[in-house]
Design an enzyme around this catalytic site. Structure first.
Site, short mmCIF file in Angstrom:
data_model
loop_
_atom_site.label_atom_id
_atom_site.label_comp_id
_atom_site.label_asym_id
_atom_site.label_seq_id
_atom_site.Cartn_x
_atom_site.Cartn_y
_atom_site.Cartn_z
N ASN B 394 0.83 -1.20 0.00
CA ASN B 394 0.00 0.00 0.00
C ASN B 394 0.87 1.26 0.00
O ASN B 394 1.02 1.91 -1.04
CB ASN B 394 -0.95 -0.03 1.21
CG ASN B 394 -1.87 1.17 1.24
OD1 ASN B 394 -1.83 2.01 0.36
ND2 ASN B 394 -2.70 1.25 2.25
N ASP B 395 1.49 1.55 1.14
CA ASP B 395 2.24 2.80 1.27
C ASP B 395 3.32 2.94 0.19
O ASP B 395 3.59 4.04 -0.29
CB ASP B 395 2.90 2.87 2.65
CG ASP B 395 1.86 3.02 3.75
OD1 ASP B 395 0.79 3.57 3.46
OD2 ASP B 395 2.13 2.57 4.87
N VAL B 396 3.94 1.81 -0.20
CA VAL B 396 5.04 1.89 -1.15
C VAL B 396 4.58 2.21 -2.56
O VAL B 396 5.40 2.35 -3.47
CB VAL B 396 5.87 0.58 -1.17
CG1 VAL B 396 6.49 0.32 0.18
CG2 VAL B 396 5.05 -0.60 -1.63
N THR B 397 3.24 2.32 -2.75
CA THR B 397 2.73 2.69 -4.08
C THR B 397 2.05 4.05 -4.05
O THR B 397 1.53 4.51 -5.05
CB THR B 397 1.67 1.68 -4.55
OG1 THR B 397 0.54 1.76 -3.66
CG2 THR B 397 2.21 0.27 -4.57
N ALA B 435 1.83 3.18 7.63
CA ALA B 435 2.16 4.55 8.00
C ALA B 435 0.91 5.36 8.35
O ALA B 435 0.99 6.50 8.74
CB ALA B 435 2.91 5.24 6.85
#
Lengths: 112, 465
Positions: B394-397, B435
């Site tokens: 999720n956060d890494v995209t 995050a």
């Protein structure tokens, strides 16, 4: 000791500093895909502390009978030996297991 | 065996350890490297046994029993541990190195003759300094790793534990420890030694509890580094080259990995150490309810899109590992390949709970390593890709990291999945990531959400295609 002689500590410090540089360059060359095996194997090799454990176990019994320090040393060494052995065998074998999983493409039916 | 011969043998062991790490530059050479590491260890052990001058049967018995107990436990763990549990295993192994360092330092204090550093009451001051570094760092590594282990294993909450006065307390402990080192060096007091050990044990706990679950990859790398410095400290005490070289290697290795992980999250090392990230932010985000519409699809829709694509990039995250979906995912990719779809995998540096974790999980599922690419190598390819298949990430995209300076993850390098023609998102719900940040990608026109358990969803896609 003659005044001109260099303290052996300085030699060991030199080895230490140079080894940090070697480590720096070697670790940067490790492919990111293998960072988990890298951690497992660094764990295994840091268990070379087993050397200290063996020396402690090898202390002669009763060399200092007055206050039993040799017995304490032997027991502490034995515990350290067990812990380090877990790490040596566990670390190297789990690394081996992981590395055996990394395969190249020909094992799959690419473009079939 | 002469002392010089032994010293050269230890040097050879050290060189073999360097070669073991060097082998990891590519998967082909890595297996040989690991073998060289084992040879190095064997040399170090055999040389030590031959110089120790062991005469009595009891000592041999202790050594054989000790190695047998430890070796059996280690071998069993190595064979049984699931790959998803590697982070906690590595944390547990770090704790053992730390504790071994404490024990060896203690025995050096009790019987300095055995290590050639003087006699009780008149140990060299330089040896005492080295010893205190070894015991202090070793003790911090031990309790710190135990706390990291309990967090990773889910025995305690991954949320950061903070309280007022935390940093002043740590500083006070640190200063007291320095005073104890001075006392130890001046008097060789065993009380000072044990007091130092106890304070270091406490400090290890206090250092790790404020660090949140999201920062665990940094913590593990950091403890890796500490265990190396502890080993080096003991190496100086024992005047042993193999141990000094190894300590330096492991110390710098852990430091580099910490740096890579921090860079992957765009966080400074100090902000990670000071802690508190990943707990309160997600609590704040939970209060918000999202009302914007999302495009939702079924497994059949996804199967249709994927089969008709020319190229697909799979973006796996820790959620995939939690759902144990990696094997099902590989099956899905096999089906796609049979349909002539080109498939690659894109790995973010902090995907998973430790450096390189996702690569191991994919390798375990028989994904060939030359189909798996790092962020820098693949990011430019999303623009020419038909489908980005995001599973458990999720956060890494999140494009907010590139566009929204107010976002807590602003500046973090992210995978440009939104540039692909279609983005398929396998997710359990619209909840925010680790995050605690909303991902606006969910609401875009070219995004299709596939709600459900990652493993079940992928299996259904396989069935439907």
């Amino acid at each position: 000791m003659e005044a001109a002689q260099i303290d052996p500590f300085v030699f060991r410090l030199s080895i230490f500093v140079l080894a940090i540089f070697v480590g720096y360059y070697v670790v940067w060359s490790v492919t990111p895909a293998l960072h988990t095996p890298l951690m497992a194997v660094t764990n295994a090799i840091s268990s070379v502390i087993v050397v200290g454990a063996l020396l402690a176990v090898a202390v002669e019994f009763g060399a200092d009978a007055a206050n039993n320090t040799t017995t304490i040393s032997k027991v502490l060494g034995f515990l350290a030996l067990v812990l380090a052995s877990v790490n040596i065998f566990g670390g190297f074998l789990v690394t081996q297991r992981m590395l055996a999983m990394y395969k190249k493409k020909e094992s799959t039916r690419e473009g079939a | 065996m002469t002392a010089n011969f032994a010293a050269i043998a230890y040097l050879i062991a050290g060189v073999l350890f360097i070669l073991a790490l060097r082998g990891l530059s590519s998967p082909e050479t890595s297996r040989r490297g690991n073998t060289l590491g084992m040879v190095g260890m064997a040399i170090a052990v055999v040389v030590t046994l031959s110089v120790a001058g062991i005469g009595d049967a009891l000592t041999w018995g202790m050594i054989i029993v000790g190695v047998a107990i430890g070796g059996t436990i280690g071998a069993i763990i190595a064979r049984r541990i699931p790959m998803t549990a590697m982070p906690q295993l590595v944390a547990a192994f770090h704790s053992l190195v730390g504790m071994a360092a404490v024990l060896v330092a203690a025995s050096a204090l009790y019987t300095p003759e055995a290590y050639g550093i003087g006699t009780v009451g008149s140990v060299k001051v330089s040896s005492l300094i080295e010893m205190s570094l070894g015991v202090a760092i070793g003790a911090i590594t031990f309790t710190g790793s135990v706390v990291a282990f309990t967090k990773l294993q889910g025995l305690v909450s991954g949320a950061p534990v903070t309280f007022p006065g935390q940093h002043p307390l740590n500083a006070l402990l640190g200063l007291t420890m320095i005073a104890l080192v001075v006392w130890l060096c001046a008097t060789e007091s065993h009380t000072a030694f044990w007091a130092l050990a106890i304070l270091a044990f406490v400090l290890g706990v206090l250092i790790i509890i404020p660090i949140g679950g999201a920062d665990m990859p940094v913590v593990i790398s950091m403890l890796n580094s500490y265990s190396g410095w502890a080993a080096a400290g003991i190496g100086f005490t024992l005047e042993n080259t193999a141990l000094i070289i190894t300590g330096a290697l492991v110390g710098s290795s852990g430091a580099i990995l910490s740096y890579i992980m921090c860079k992957g999250m765009n966080r400074s090392f100090f902000s990670v150490i000071l802690g508190g990230f990943g707990g309160e932010t997600s609590a704040a985000a939970q209060g918000r309810t999202e009302t914007r519409p999302v495009k939702q699809g079924s497994a059949e829709d996804a199967a249709f899109i994927l089969k008709n694509a020319g190229s697909v990039i799979v973006v796996p995250g820790y959620g995939m590992a939690v759902a144990q979906a990696q094997h099902a995912l590989r099956e899905m990719v096999d089906v796609l390949k049979e349909n002539g779809v080109r498939v690659k995998y894109a790995i973010h540096p902090v995907a998973g709970r430790m450096p390189g974790h996702m690569n191991v999980l994919l390798a375990e599922a028989n994904v060939p390593y030359d189909e798996v690419f790092e962020l820098d190598d693949i990011n430019s390819e999303f623009a020419q890709t038909d489908v980005a298949f995001v599973i458990g990430a999720n956060d890494v995209t999140n494009p907010a990291a590139k566009t929204d300076p107010a976002s807590p993850i602003f500046g973090m390098p992210v995978l440009d999945v939104e540039k692909a023609r279609t983005v398929l998102f396998v997710k359990r719900s619209l909840a925010s990531g680790y995050a605690g940040v909303d991902n606006e990608l969910f609401f875009r026109d070219n995004t299709m959400m596939l709600f459900g358990d990652a493993k079940k969803m992928v299996e259904e896609i396989v069935k439907a295609s």
